[in-house]
Design a protein around this motif. Structure first.
Motif, PDB file in Angstrom:
ATOM      1  N   MET A   1     -24.840  14.560  38.628  1.00 26.33           N
ATOM      2  CA  MET A   1     -24.268  13.238  38.448  1.00 26.33           C
ATOM      3  C   MET A   1     -22.920  13.304  37.723  1.00 26.33           C
ATOM      4  SD  MET A   1     -25.099  10.251  39.309  1.00 26.33           S
ATOM      5  CE  MET A   1     -25.147   8.560  38.955  1.00 26.33           C
ATOM      6  N   SER A   2     -22.765  14.250  36.806  1.00 23.46           N
ATOM      7  CA  SER A   2     -21.512  14.351  36.070  1.00 23.46           C
ATOM      8  C   SER A   2     -20.376  14.798  36.979  1.00 23.46           C
ATOM      9  CB  SER A   2     -21.661  15.306  34.890  1.00 23.46           C
ATOM     10  OG  SER A   2     -21.900  16.619  35.356  1.00 23.46           O
ATOM     11  N   LYS A   3     -20.671  15.566  38.026  1.00 27.58           N
ATOM     12  CA  LYS A   3     -19.627  15.971  38.969  1.00 27.58           C
ATOM     13  C   LYS A   3     -19.103  14.767  39.733  1.00 27.58           C
ATOM     14  CE  LYS A   3     -20.927  20.748  39.706  1.00 27.58           C
ATOM     15  NZ  LYS A   3     -21.268  21.771  40.688  1.00 27.58           N
ATOM     16  N   ILE A   4     -20.004  13.848  40.068  1.00 24.52           N
ATOM     17  CA  ILE A   4     -19.594  12.631  40.770  1.00 24.52           C
ATOM     18  C   ILE A   4     -18.728  11.770  39.843  1.00 24.52           C
ATOM     19  CG2 ILE A   4     -20.405  10.476  41.802  1.00 24.52           C
ATOM     20  CD1 ILE A   4     -22.841  12.059  42.817  1.00 24.52           C
ATOM     21  N   ASN A   5     -19.147  11.618  38.586  1.00 23.14           N
ATOM     22  CA  ASN A   5     -18.355  10.840  37.623  1.00 23.14           C
ATOM     23  C   ASN A   5     -16.989  11.471  37.408  1.00 23.14           C
ATOM     24  OD1 ASN A   5     -20.331   8.938  37.248  1.00 23.14           O
ATOM     25  ND2 ASN A   5     -21.195   9.939  35.452  1.00 23.14           N
ATOM     26  N   SER A   6     -16.954  12.792  37.329  1.00 23.25           N
ATOM     27  CA  SER A   6     -15.680  13.498  37.156  1.00 23.25           C
ATOM     28  C   SER A   6     -14.766  13.282  38.363  1.00 23.25           C
ATOM     29  CB  SER A   6     -15.946  14.982  36.951  1.00 23.25           C
ATOM     30  OG  SER A   6     -14.745  15.692  36.866  1.00 23.25           O
ATOM     31  N   LEU A   7     -15.334  13.340  39.546  1.00 26.71           N
ATOM     32  CA  LEU A   7     -14.549  13.124  40.769  1.00 26.71           C
ATOM     33  C   LEU A   7     -14.012  11.697  40.831  1.00 26.71           C
ATOM     34  CD1 LEU A   7     -13.559  14.220  43.486  1.00 26.71           C
ATOM     35  CD2 LEU A   7     -15.724  13.475  44.474  1.00 26.71           C
ATOM     36  N   ILE A   8     -14.851  10.736  40.481  1.00 25.47           N
ATOM     37  CA  ILE A   8     -14.420   9.328  40.467  1.00 25.47           C
ATOM     38  C   ILE A   8     -13.302   9.135  39.446  1.00 25.47           C
ATOM     39  CG2 ILE A   8     -15.135   6.978  39.884  1.00 25.47           C
ATOM     40  CD1 ILE A   8     -17.879   7.691  41.098  1.00 25.47           C
ATOM     41  N   ARG A   9     -13.451   9.723  38.274  1.00 26.44           N
ATOM     42  CA  ARG A   9     -12.443   9.584  37.221  1.00 26.44           C
ATOM     43  C   ARG A   9     -11.117  10.198  37.670  1.00 26.44           C
ATOM     44  NH1 ARG A   9     -14.904  11.757  32.460  1.00 26.44           N
ATOM     45  NH2 ARG A   9     -15.867   9.726  32.291  1.00 26.44           N
ATOM     46  N   LYS A  10     -11.165  11.383  38.278  1.00 32.63           N
ATOM     47  CA  LYS A  10      -9.937  12.030  38.752  1.00 32.63           C
ATOM     48  C   LYS A  10      -9.266  11.214  39.845  1.00 32.63           C
ATOM     49  CE  LYS A  10     -11.163  16.795  37.715  1.00 32.63           C
ATOM     50  NZ  LYS A  10     -11.493  18.113  38.269  1.00 32.63           N
TER      51      LYS A  10
END
Length: 97
Positions: free
Chosen positions: A1-10
């Protein structure tokens, strides 16, 4: 889930960066365009308010414009539009109140 949040943030940050760059590179070449920009962007934050109840001061809502990620860019764009109007000899006093 943190990879998805990181991708969204970027993605969000890169999108904001693109918009900021476009605002910076926007050239003002026409009088009417400059006037529209100055009319659309207020000269001060419209959200700051004093709250009064029966003429008694209750509190104050602080200006929320600083939370806008484009606030400074929009203020710079408005200043550039005003500068352009000055350069072409237009009276800008109605826009400075």
């Amino acid at each position: 889930m943190s990879k998805i949040n990181s991708l969204i943030r970027k993605t969000l940050l890169s999108s904001l960066g693109v918009i900021k760059i476009k605002l910076e590179k926007l050239e003002i070449k026409e009088k009417e365009t400059a006037k529209k920009i100055v009319r659309l962007i207020p000269n001060q934050c419209p959200f700051a308010r004093e709250i009064k109840l029966f003429n008694f001061y209750v509190g104050k809502i602080p200006p929320l414009c600083k939370l806008n990620p484009f606030y400074e860019d929009l203020m710079i764009l408005r200043f550039r539009a005003l500068s352009f109007l000055c350069e072409i000899g237009e009276d800008i006093t109605p826009y400075c109140q």
